[in-house]
Scaffold this active site. Structure first.
Site, PDB file in Angstrom:
ATOM      1  N   LYS A  80      33.875  20.094   0.351  1.00 35.07           N
ATOM      2  CA  LYS A  80      33.612  18.811  -1.224  1.00 35.07           C
ATOM      3  C   LYS A  80      35.694  18.517  -0.903  1.00 35.07           C
ATOM      4  CE  LYS A  80      33.990  18.566  -6.225  1.00 35.07           C
ATOM      5  NZ  LYS A  80      33.944  18.788  -7.570  1.00 35.07           N
ATOM      6  N   SER A 155      30.552  16.525 -10.137  1.00 34.49           N
ATOM      7  CA  SER A 155      31.413  15.458  -9.839  1.00 34.49           C
ATOM      8  C   SER A 155      31.473  16.267  -7.800  1.00 34.49           C
ATOM      9  CB  SER A 155      32.794  15.819  -9.820  1.00 34.49           C
ATOM     10  OG  SER A 155      32.936  17.024  -9.416  1.00 34.49           O
ATOM     11  N   SER A 179      30.016  20.777 -12.342  1.00 35.64           N
ATOM     12  CA  SER A 179      30.586  19.692 -10.994  1.00 35.64           C
ATOM     13  C   SER A 179      29.168  20.597  -9.880  1.00 35.64           C
ATOM     14  CB  SER A 179      31.186  19.298 -10.871  1.00 35.64           C
ATOM     15  OG  SER A 179      32.119  18.814 -11.404  1.00 35.64           O
TER      16      SER A 179
END
Ligand code: GLN
Length: 487
Positions: A80, A155, A179
């Site tokens: 990420k 996210s 997330s």
């Protein structure tokens, strides 16, 4: 998209360790698949082609020279983009960090590499992790591989999609309020938020520091266990990374859940859950009871306050953490004009650098921390956080884990909730309480909606008891094949 699932990290690593495959070939294949498919998905913000190939060749050479292969030898991974990678741009999907290239690796990244993993690239997310759909990104949205007009959740949407679409077997995300678990559920993969303190946050761009954790995405719970074992443990760079011993997570996957007590908070699940989600949830409980688990009723009376409590605490911490992006120390700075004051420089830098959701959070968080409102909002939220933690303590007196759906609905359409922040926040109703209480929680695929959108089962465990979650999730995957379906 492929009909048979691509190999797991474990299978790939074993093939590489036996010498049946070469790391450079595996890496090239992952790069080719990503080049072919990611245009439609938007999972990656950067693909580190040269670095990945160089690393894979080095692994092959070390293997040829007789070095013992690590537990992730030659396995391509995606990270990420709010997790620091030395020499690879790390933006948190924000304009304010569009040119930021870290001089160091996050501890979790360094540990993956030390275990033999090959960093393929960085994945798209909501800016600084603030969102539930990966639409709040300076790079544009990521799409759900099961339905390209839908969000992957967020996210960590890019990391979920990279695994769901078969670009990499495992990836890292971060989870402040859901997330990892929410996009895992909406994309049909496994996602684990470890206990607070289980994985070092060193190198994670901070959002809500009392809530943030790094964790894995994988198609199998076994792969999630493998990755957790590599990244978990104390770290001199993060005082909150606990010295609590790291369990043998792979060894915990015995398939035996005889006598396991699963708590079900029925009252909390009474409203607002899509019928297909509720049906899949109840069927998944039957699978677990058929394997010897028993169901017990638990009550989480304060869980209905979890969303407001989370959005007060997370925004307060965010407003403080994001103060560092001031155009002086690093990151974007507005072009200066003659006569600009320092204050004007700060204002324009932050106005141009941050997107609308991040600004909303900074304003909300600054407000709840301000002198006249601190007691009414921030302090009150901390008090309710304690009550919520006590709800879980009571539940764990009678149950070994708590089961809930991961999300109230399957994946929603791109743009569907972007004009209504509160509707977006409600997507986190079942995930935020684990962060507030610090507890580990796992999402595993447990079915599909009528229109073939994945649904997730969430298991929340006792503090530092990831082993029970993983054992249960793995046992569930032995009796189901939701995780072998491909988009
Ligand atoms: N959707 C939640 C938020 O917007 C959680 C995000 C996260 O876990 N990073 O804050």
């Amino acid at each position: 998209m492929s009909a048979t699932p691509p190999p797991t990290a474990r299978a790939l690593r074993d093939a590489l360790a036996r010498g049946d495959r070469r790391a450079a070939d595996v890496c090239q294949e992952a790069l080719d698949t990503t080049a072919a498919r990611d245009g439609a998905l938007g999972a990656f913000t950067a693909v580190a082609v040269e670095r990945a190939l160089a690393r894979a060749h080095a692994l092959d050479a070390a293997r040829d020279a007789g070095a013992a292969p690590g537990p992730l030898h030659g396995v391509p991974v995606a990270i990420k983009d709010n997790i620091s990678t030395r020499g690879i741009r790390t933006t948190a999907s924000s304009r304010i960090l569009a040119q930021y290239v870290p001089a160091f690796d996050a501890t979790a990244v360094a540990r993956l590499e030390a275990a033999g993993a090959v960093i393929l690239g960085k994945t798209n997310c909501d800016e600084f992790g603030m969102g539930s759909s990966t639409e709040n990104s300076a790079f544009g949205p990521t799409r759900n591989p099961w339905a390209l007009d839908r969000t992957p959740g967020g996210s960590s949407g890019g990391s979920a999609v990279a695994v769901a679409a078969g670009l990499v077997p495992v990836s890292l995300g971060s989870d402040t309020g859901g997330s990892i678990r929410q996009p895992a559920a909406l994309c049909g993969v496994a996602g684990l938020k470890p206990s607070y303190g289980r994985v070092s946050r060193y190198g994670l761009l901070a959002y809500g520091s009392s809530l943030d954790q790094i964790g894995p995405f994988a198609r199998t719970v076994e792969d999630a266990a493998l990755v957790l074992g590599v990244i978990a443990g104390a770290d001199g760079q993060d005082a909150t990374a606990t010295a609590e011993p790291v369990a043998d997570y792979l060894g915990a996957l015995t398939g035996d859940i005889q006598g396991l007590r699963i708590g079900v908070p029925r009252a909390f699940l009474a409203d607002g859950v899509a019928p297909a989600v509720l049906a899949a949830f109840h069927t998944s409980l039957e699978v677990l009871t058929a394997r010897g688990a028993t169901l017990v009723d638990v009550d989480l009376p304060h869980a209905r306050y979890a969303i407001p409590v989370y959005y007060l605490i997370a925004t307060a911490e965010a407003s403080s953490n994001l103060a560092r992006y001031d155009g002086v120390r690093f990151g974007y700075r507005t072009p200066l004009e003659p006569g600009d004051t320092l204050r004007q420089m700060y204002e324009r830098t932050r106005d141009e650098g941050f997107g609308p959701e991040v600004k909303r959070r900074i304003m909300l968080g600054t407000y709840v921390l301000s002198a006249g409102y601190y007691d009414a909002y921030y302090l009150k939220a901390q008090q309710v956080r304690t009550l919520l933690r006590q709800d879980y303590e009571r539940a764990f007196a009678v149950a070994d884990l708590v089961a809930m759906p991961t999300t109230p609905t399957p994946a929603f359409r791109l743009g569907e909730k972007t004009d209504d922040p509160l509707a977006m926040y409600l997507a986190d109703i079942f995930t935020v309480s684990a962060n507030l209480a610090g507890l580990p929680a796992l999402s595993v695929p447990c079915g599909f909606s009528e229109d073939r959108l994945p649904i997730g089962l969430q298991l929340t465990g006792r503090m530092f008891d990831e082993a029970t979650l993983l054992r249960t999730g793995d046992a569930y995957q032995r009796d189901t094949n939701w995780h072998t379906a491909t988009p």
